[in-house]
Design a protein around this motif. Sequence first.
Motif, PDB file in Angstrom:
ATOM      1  N   CYS A  11       0.978  -1.243   0.049  1.00 52.45           N
ATOM      2  CA  CYS A  11      -0.086  -0.037  -0.047  1.00 52.45           C
ATOM      3  C   CYS A  11       0.909   1.223   0.078  1.00 52.45           C
ATOM      4  N   CYS A  18       2.182  -1.009   4.434  1.00 49.79           N
ATOM      5  CA  CYS A  18       1.673  -2.344   4.622  1.00 49.79           C
ATOM      6  C   CYS A  18       1.924  -3.094   3.533  1.00 49.79           C
ATOM      7  N   CYS A  37      -6.539  -0.717   5.213  1.00 51.02           N
ATOM      8  CA  CYS A  37      -7.409   0.226   5.839  1.00 51.02           C
ATOM      9  C   CYS A  37      -8.106   1.010   4.953  1.00 51.02           C
TER      10      CYS A  37
HETATM   11  S1  SF4 Z   1      -1.815   1.813   7.208  1.00 52.67           S
HETATM   12 FE1  SF4 Z   1      -3.375   1.990   5.998  1.00 52.67          FE
HETATM   13  S2  SF4 Z   1      -2.972   3.556   4.434  1.00 52.67           S
HETATM   14 FE2  SF4 Z   1      -0.901   3.088   5.570  1.00 52.67          FE
HETATM   15  S3  SF4 Z   1      -0.001   1.486   4.396  1.00 52.67           S
HETATM   16 FE3  SF4 Z   1      -1.071   0.289   5.753  1.00 52.67          FE
HETATM   17  S4  SF4 Z   1      -3.088   0.214   4.652  1.00 52.67           S
HETATM   18 FE4  SF4 Z   1      -2.033   1.570   3.564  1.00 52.67          FE
END
Ligand code: SF4
Lengths: 432, 278
Positions: A11, A18, A37
Amino acid sequence: MTVTVHKDVVCTFCGALCDDLEMHVEDNRVIDVKNVCGIGRSKALHGDNDKPECRVRGQQATLEQAYDAAAEILSRAKSPLVYGFSSTVAEANRVGVELAEILRGGLDNCSSYCHGPGVLARQHVGLPTCTLGEAKNRADLVVFWGANPMESHMRHFSRYSVQAKGMYTPLGRKDRKMVVVDVRPTPSSKNADLFFQVIPGSDYEIATVLRALVCELPLPTLADDSLVGGVPLSKWKELVALFKACKYGVVFFGIGLTQSQGKDLNIEQLIRLVGDCNRHTRVYAMPMRGHANVNGNNQVFVWQTGYPLAISFNRGYPRFNPGEFSVIDMLNRGDVDAALIVATDPAAHLPHTAVEALKKIPTIVLDPVNSLTTAWADVVIPVATSGLSAAGTYYRMDNVPIRLRKILDCEWPADLEVLQNIKERVLDAKDH
Amino acid sequence: MKRVIDLRLTRVPDLPLEADRLRPDSLAQAGLDELYALPLLYGNQTVAAGEFLRGEIQETEEGASGVTLILRGDFKRVKRLGQGMQSGELIIEGPCGFHTGAEMGGGRITIRGDAGDWLGAHMTGGVIRVEGNAGHWVGASYRGKTQGMRGGAVIIHGNAGRMTGTKMRGGLIVVRGDCLEFPGYDMNAGTILIAGRSGRHIGSGMVRGTIIVRDGHSLLPTFYHNCAYKPSFWPLLRSYIEAQGLVLDGWGADCFFDRYSGEALTGCKGEVLLCHTA
Ligand code: SF4
């Protein structure tokens, strides 16, 4: 149409990067995402849609025409600025640095107005730090200072810090103490064992008092009920006791600390506090970097120029001076006569005065999606989205480089290719 | 022989101009033509000084010998005036930009306007007098360096910004007006006097040195009160400041001071003096 499932996709929204996402792709579109998320999901679903039009001075143009126009603007400028890079890959950052050097211009990135102070503090006093993997597996005390991961880095708690179950923290949340220091109650502070609601701008004073407590220095002017940053000293003593009693503490500091009064000095004092705690036990500090690759900007800038941000090449070699060469200050003073903006949206992030200054000069923007800046920039070049339709390297908030894959096809080139094309044209123009 | 070079800014540059070649000590021999040909950095282009400056040179046998460089106009966007100068006099009739007098080792600079940030940064000698306000980082160290100003004096008639005297290692800074937060941050030695109101966190991280202030409302709790006394150096310092043309109202020769030592976290060898009777 068949649906292809891509596993372990990264992500690219926030600095937590992540890397366990599952993306379902049909007809070259992401139709579903798992292990993500809310903010990460919308970036994954829509990050490669809504491409801007390739434009030169409001007119639709081909890529070649846009490259020519960009190179012409930049090579004519006496004080060009190359800035942004927070959402593009390290490889493109490197070409950006090269271009700034060829142009003898300014070079800055978004950390200049978010976590830059933390980077400056680290230069002065170092940074005892760890990786998120260590935090997950070992930390029995996590402190969030001026950070609200429940809203900014939503999976931080479950993947790396508060609830994550690790080798020495098999029970997750039950194996940890969680402390939040912030100026107001936040969704993150609701989960905390101890919450300190402090007066805005008092972080430096608090860190100083905490250091004195950790070092067991006398504080003759303070009684147990004296307020330090709006919280009684006795409560700060509880925090110090927690620090001393923990086996492995990690202090995550956010933008609430780096951008409040005192800025880099807040972080310097916090890092020194963490250093003092290490006389008793193991404690580390880590910045909660916001935009996905803003840490990568600092990394690349440092290994290319020696400096993490606020750089000027106007003498042909890199010079560094935050306040003099940082993007907001340069724009506010009108020190820039052309700007190349890569992978950021200044119209949304910079103060109004700086945006007005940008509007007055020729501006080139590379953006994978329509933004407030693409609406008025002189040259708009659409690009592929890093992590979806362009591959490369990002740096996570704990300085771990993570490789992004390309899972979608895109009709537009990646930032890297665009920058290389502009660079070659600028070199040609400078030769003649 | 006395040499007066009187130059006027013919147009205000629309981009920053770096003029570290404009310093009196290197113009002791230069004629006007040579002077106009001096290279200045305008954005990323090298331009001749003559594009921005016009004026005349007068030479007389009377009076003390030396070079005086007078610059007239709005030099706000001109950086590094008098940088590294070792002797002579620079008079700026107007405001000036960043790094004025940085790294200077001797001579005098008088600024009849406001000065930009990093005034006298890393200076080792000489005197800078500002009749207006000064910016941030007066006499400070640049980022990454461990020692700021090491000698000389900066006398400011107006106010100063943040981080006055950061990592200072010697010399004197006097601010007649107010200053913003963190004066004397990480100071190693030297003296800072702030006659008006001082911003928060006076002398935090100071290792040695003296900071003299009027109100200590913002002293960190890591400073300890020692005593109230009349330091023997005060009348001397006061008369030196007066000799530099700055009279501090209400700061008599017989002032009493509360002495605080700090900062405790860095060894407690620095001192903050709070003026009692001012
Ligand atoms: S916390 Fe949410 S926005 Fe941040 S990298 Fe992980 S999935 Fe992506």
